[in-house]
Design an enzyme around this catalytic site. Structure first.
Site, mmCIF file in Angstrom:
data_model
loop_
_atom_site.group_PDB
_atom_site.id
_atom_site.type_symbol
_atom_site.label_atom_id
_atom_site.label_comp_id
_atom_site.label_asym_id
_atom_site.label_seq_id
_atom_site.Cartn_x
_atom_site.Cartn_y
_atom_site.Cartn_z
ATOM 1 N N LYS A 22 0.856 -1.196 0.000
ATOM 2 C CA LYS A 22 0.000 0.000 0.000
ATOM 3 C C LYS A 22 0.890 1.243 0.000
ATOM 4 O O LYS A 22 1.506 1.582 0.999
ATOM 5 C CB LYS A 22 -0.921 0.043 1.219
ATOM 6 C CG LYS A 22 -2.048 1.061 1.009
ATOM 7 C CD LYS A 22 -2.689 1.554 2.270
ATOM 8 C CE LYS A 22 -1.954 2.667 2.930
ATOM 9 N NZ LYS A 22 -1.810 3.921 2.141
ATOM 10 N N GLU A 50 -1.479 7.293 -0.162
ATOM 11 C CA GLU A 50 -2.617 7.731 -0.989
ATOM 12 C C GLU A 50 -2.317 9.066 -1.672
ATOM 13 O O GLU A 50 -2.985 9.441 -2.635
ATOM 14 C CB GLU A 50 -3.891 7.837 -0.135
ATOM 15 C CG GLU A 50 -3.864 8.856 1.001
ATOM 16 C CD GLU A 50 -3.245 8.302 2.292
ATOM 17 O OE1 GLU A 50 -2.343 7.439 2.214
ATOM 18 O OE2 GLU A 50 -3.682 8.733 3.381
ATOM 19 N N GLY A 70 7.075 5.664 7.596
ATOM 20 C CA GLY A 70 6.156 6.786 7.749
ATOM 21 C C GLY A 70 6.386 7.471 9.081
ATOM 22 O O GLY A 70 7.469 7.351 9.677
ATOM 23 N N THR A 79 2.015 7.085 13.311
ATOM 24 C CA THR A 79 1.375 5.977 12.588
ATOM 25 C C THR A 79 2.095 4.670 12.904
ATOM 26 O O THR A 79 1.453 3.619 13.028
ATOM 27 C CB THR A 79 1.388 6.241 11.068
ATOM 28 O OG1 THR A 79 0.828 7.524 10.821
ATOM 29 C CG2 THR A 79 0.586 5.197 10.320
ATOM 30 N N GLY A 80 3.401 4.734 13.044
ATOM 31 C CA GLY A 80 4.172 3.531 13.395
ATOM 32 C C GLY A 80 3.692 2.924 14.704
ATOM 33 O O GLY A 80 3.568 1.706 14.842
ATOM 34 N N GLU A 129 10.264 2.088 9.971
ATOM 35 C CA GLU A 129 11.206 3.160 9.599
ATOM 36 C C GLU A 129 10.465 4.464 9.796
ATOM 37 O O GLU A 129 9.611 4.818 8.983
ATOM 38 C CB GLU A 129 11.617 3.024 8.121
ATOM 39 C CG GLU A 129 12.257 1.708 7.752
ATOM 40 C CD GLU A 129 13.673 1.594 8.257
ATOM 41 O OE1 GLU A 129 14.270 2.622 8.613
ATOM 42 O OE2 GLU A 129 14.170 0.468 8.301
ATOM 43 N N CYS A 153 13.266 11.897 5.837
ATOM 44 C CA CYS A 153 13.220 11.437 7.233
ATOM 45 C C CYS A 153 14.532 11.693 7.955
ATOM 46 O O CYS A 153 14.560 11.954 9.146
ATOM 47 C CB CYS A 153 12.882 9.962 7.272
ATOM 48 S SG CYS A 153 13.901 9.016 6.146
ATOM 49 N N GLU A 172 9.593 16.987 14.381
ATOM 50 C CA GLU A 172 9.902 16.857 12.957
ATOM 51 C C GLU A 172 8.995 17.796 12.154
ATOM 52 O O GLU A 172 7.779 17.767 12.314
ATOM 53 C CB GLU A 172 9.660 15.407 12.524
ATOM 54 C CG GLU A 172 10.036 15.153 11.086
ATOM 55 C CD GLU A 172 9.775 13.716 10.667
ATOM 56 O OE1 GLU A 172 8.683 13.190 10.951
ATOM 57 O OE2 GLU A 172 10.680 13.117 10.048
HETATM 58 P P1 NAD Z 1 2.199 8.753 7.483
HETATM 59 O O1 NAD Z 1 2.589 8.036 8.710
HETATM 60 O O2 NAD Z 1 1.103 9.734 7.548
HETATM 61 O O3 NAD Z 1 1.775 7.735 6.332
HETATM 62 C C1 NAD Z 1 2.654 6.746 5.866
HETATM 63 C C2 NAD Z 1 1.839 5.612 5.266
HETATM 64 O O4 NAD Z 1 1.083 5.003 6.308
HETATM 65 C C3 NAD Z 1 0.836 6.026 4.193
HETATM 66 O O5 NAD Z 1 0.811 5.032 3.196
HETATM 67 C C4 NAD Z 1 -0.475 6.065 4.961
HETATM 68 O O6 NAD Z 1 -1.597 5.852 4.148
HETATM 69 C C5 NAD Z 1 -0.273 4.904 5.913
HETATM 70 N N1 NAD Z 1 -1.093 4.946 7.121
HETATM 71 C C6 NAD Z 1 -1.559 6.016 7.806
HETATM 72 N N2 NAD Z 1 -2.300 5.615 8.861
HETATM 73 C C7 NAD Z 1 -2.289 4.268 8.858
HETATM 74 C C8 NAD Z 1 -2.875 3.262 9.695
HETATM 75 N N3 NAD Z 1 -3.599 3.572 10.769
HETATM 76 N N4 NAD Z 1 -2.654 1.963 9.390
HETATM 77 C C9 NAD Z 1 -1.908 1.624 8.330
HETATM 78 N N5 NAD Z 1 -1.350 2.517 7.489
HETATM 79 C C10 NAD Z 1 -1.525 3.830 7.753
HETATM 80 O O7 NAD Z 1 3.540 9.420 6.917
HETATM 81 P P2 NAD Z 1 3.695 10.373 5.667
HETATM 82 O O8 NAD Z 1 3.142 11.713 6.054
HETATM 83 O O9 NAD Z 1 3.205 9.693 4.451
HETATM 84 O O10 NAD Z 1 5.297 10.439 5.546
HETATM 85 C C11 NAD Z 1 6.075 11.294 6.311
HETATM 86 C C12 NAD Z 1 6.699 10.552 7.481
HETATM 87 O O11 NAD Z 1 7.435 9.422 7.013
HETATM 88 C C13 NAD Z 1 7.705 11.397 8.216
HETATM 89 O O12 NAD Z 1 7.506 11.279 9.614
HETATM 90 C C14 NAD Z 1 9.045 10.792 7.836
HETATM 91 O O13 NAD Z 1 10.054 10.970 8.769
HETATM 92 C C15 NAD Z 1 8.703 9.354 7.652
HETATM 93 N N6 NAD Z 1 9.692 8.684 6.795
HETATM 94 C C16 NAD Z 1 10.611 7.840 7.383
HETATM 95 C C17 NAD Z 1 11.579 7.219 6.603
HETATM 96 C C18 NAD Z 1 12.619 6.301 7.227
HETATM 97 O O14 NAD Z 1 13.291 5.582 6.499
HETATM 98 N N7 NAD Z 1 12.780 6.276 8.521
HETATM 99 C C19 NAD Z 1 11.602 7.423 5.224
HETATM 100 C C20 NAD Z 1 10.649 8.270 4.661
HETATM 101 C C21 NAD Z 1 9.690 8.897 5.470
#
Ligand code: NAD
Length: 493
Positions: free
Chosen positions: A178, A181, A231, A235-236, A253, A287, A387
């Site tokens: 996934k 979006e 992400g 969310t993690g 990550e 990130c 962040e």
């Molecule tokens: P996000 O957490 O909002 O979303 C990431 C993904 O998770 C999307 O596909 C989203 O649809 C999905 N998601 C959201 N809620 C969910 C749920 N309840 N269950 C399952 N999936 C869900 O993050 P974002 O705004 O898309 O990206 C930015 C973040 O990503 C920043 O915090 C950044 O630091 C992090 N990031 C980390 C790395 C790394 O390698 N550590 C790399 C790139 C981005």
């Protein structure tokens, strides 16, 4: 407008919801595509397809490693053949400069090549064991985990997909992917490639939709054996909690607030340019961004003046024009970034440059922010603690190595960090003390498929890339062999 659909069990299909979502070009706010908008039922279907492919058919996991590698190499070739188109797609979808998107496409193809090579190399071990039960021998073998769900963010749409899909497929798993979006287009193209090279049906499934509606099911389902997620930290945490039900394997990550430590003896021009790459590359939506610059007090004024001069000179514009910096990914992210900037001002940080939305000329309708530098930041300010995920950097000063290290580690995150100095021993000492998974000496942000990537502390656990990246998608089985079959004489009666 044609609607891009899910790819489940080797077929393109619309979501059962019947709903679609608009994909927006952040450079001008225009709709560039429509994608199907999935719900939990779509994820369930994709999981069922992956489960059948892995546990019933087993065509992919049983395929000899070199043959799987051949398919991965063909995927890499197909990515390279569509490089221009894929780069334009990510640029229009994400807002990044075209040349940065081209690098992402090259890296994504290289990632599939790397794991195609790695899966054909020796794995496991052979062990000398004690002979208490008679002569025995033991070895270990690496096996795929099973059904893996992979969820990625919007900042590197194609590259983040490759970081997860390449090792997961190399290892022989069945996957449900996934993408964010916000940036789903290059994922659809990648699955067209999977279809074209002939991955067995159900081996790789694509679900397009939001996190709460489509993603949550992937984290919670008892039919998923592993979930890896890139992400935000929040969310993690939600995903880790949902994954507890069947104790599936979890890889996270997450976000960061990484320190870039610059000593007075550093090459100043080099440090300035790398600091810019550290925090303005990809609009700061990285990130690992070096979003906290910790600088030795004696050179602070000179450094900040030069950094601001260079930042003010950056060209900003639509990614397709290949500026120094493109658009922020979405209207929502623009609001978040501007909110962080306002709070930093209110909390007393000194705005050196930027700090506003950029609306000149072609940028009028897009989501652009000027490169922003805040000086005189203190540890209690949000701009130092949270962040931003945008082109905003906080400057703090130190007067000793010990103070620099303490400040660098004064964060709940632990993704990355950098150090600039011409004193080699000090560089190694400081890097050793930084509690982060990815570090740089006299550079900032380059990363390679060959080396493991991931965080300490609240930046997550598990590793993408390198040998560690493959191990994440494998389980290790121990095999014990009796070299002398027959009664062993353990029980006397
Ligand atoms: P996000 O957490 O909002 O979303 C990431 C993904 O998770 C999307 O596909 C989203 O649809 C999905 N998601 C959201 N809620 C969910 C749920 N309840 N269950 C399952 N999936 C869900 O993050 P974002 O705004 O898309 O990206 C930015 C973040 O990503 C920043 O915090 C950044 O630091 C992090 N990031 C980390 C790395 C790394 O390698 N550590 C790399 C790139 C981005």
């Amino acid at each position: 407008m044609e609607v891009r659909n899910n790819y489940i069990n080797g077929q393109w299909q619309a979501s059962v919801s019947g709903a679609t979502r608009e994909v927006i070009n952040p450079s001008n706010g225009e709709v560039i595509a429509l994608v199907t908008d999935s719900v939990a039922e779509d994820s369930k279907q994709a999981i069922a397809a992956a489960k059948a492919a892995f546990y019933q058919s087993g065509a992919w996991r049983r395929m000899a490693g070199p043959k799987r590698a051949d398919l991965l190499l063909r995927i890499a070739d197909a990515i390279a053949a569509r490089a221009d188109e894929l780069a334009v797609m990510d640029t229009l979808d994400n807002g990044k400069p075209l040349r940065e998107a081209r690098c992402d496409v090259d890296d994504a193809a290289a990632c599939f090549r790397y794991y195609a090579g790695l899966i054909t190399k020796p794995q496991g071990g052979v062990y000398e064991v004690s002979d208490g039960f008679g002569p025995m021998h033991a070895y270990s073998m690496h096996e795929p985990v099973g059904v893996c769900a992979l969820i990625t963010p919007w900042n590197y749409p194609l590259l983040m997909a490759a970081w997860k899909l390449a090792p997961a497929l190399a290892a022989g798993n069945a996957v449900v992917f996934k993408p964010s979006e916000v940036t789903p287009l290059s994922a659809v193209a990648l699955f067209e490639i999977f279809h074209q090279v002939g991955l067995p049906a159900g081996t790789a499934n694509l679900v397009l939709g939001s996190g709460p509606a489509a993603g949550q099911e992937l984290a919670a389902s008892h039919d998923v054996d592993m979930i890896t997620f890139t992400g935000s930290t929040r969310t993690g945490q939600t995903i880790a909690a949902a994954a507890v039900g069947n104790l599936k394997k979890v890889g996270l990550e997450l976000g960061g607030k990484s320190p870039n430590v610059i000593f007075a003896d550093a090459d100043l021009e080099g440090a300035v340019e790398w600091a810019m790459i550290g925090v303005f590359f990809n609009q700061g939506e990285v990130c690992s961004a070096g979003s906290r610059i910790l600088i030795e007090e004696s050179i602070k004024d000179r450094f900040v003046a030069r950094l601001a001069e260079r930042a003010r000179a950056m060209s900003i514009g639509p990614g397709m024009k290949d500026p120094d910096m493109g658009a922020i990914v979405s209207a929502a992210q623009l609001e978040k970034v501007l909110g962080h900037i306002e709070r930093a001002k209110q909390q007393g940080a000194t705005l050196v440059c930027g700090g506003v939305r950029h609306t000149e000329g072609e940028c009028a309708k897009g989501y652009f922010v000027q490169p922003t530098i805040f000086d005189n930041c203190t540890r209690d300010m949000d701009i130092v603690r949270e962040e931003v995920f945008g082109p905003v950097v906080a400057i703090q000063t130190f007067t000793s190595e010990a103070e620099a290290i303490a400040m660098a580690n004064d964060t709940p995150y632990g993704l990355a960090g950098g150090v600039f100095t011409t004193d080699g021993a000090r560089a190694l000492r400081v890097v050793k003390e930084i509690r982060a998974g990815v570090t740089w000496i006299n550079c900032y942000n380059p990363t390679f498929n060959e080396a493991p990537w991931g965080g300490y502390k609240m930046s997550g656990y598990g590793r993408d890339l390198g040998v560690n990246g493959l191990l994440e998608y494998q389980q290790v089985k121990q095999v014990n062999i009796n070299l002398q079959p027959g009664p062993v004489g353990w029980y006397q009666h």
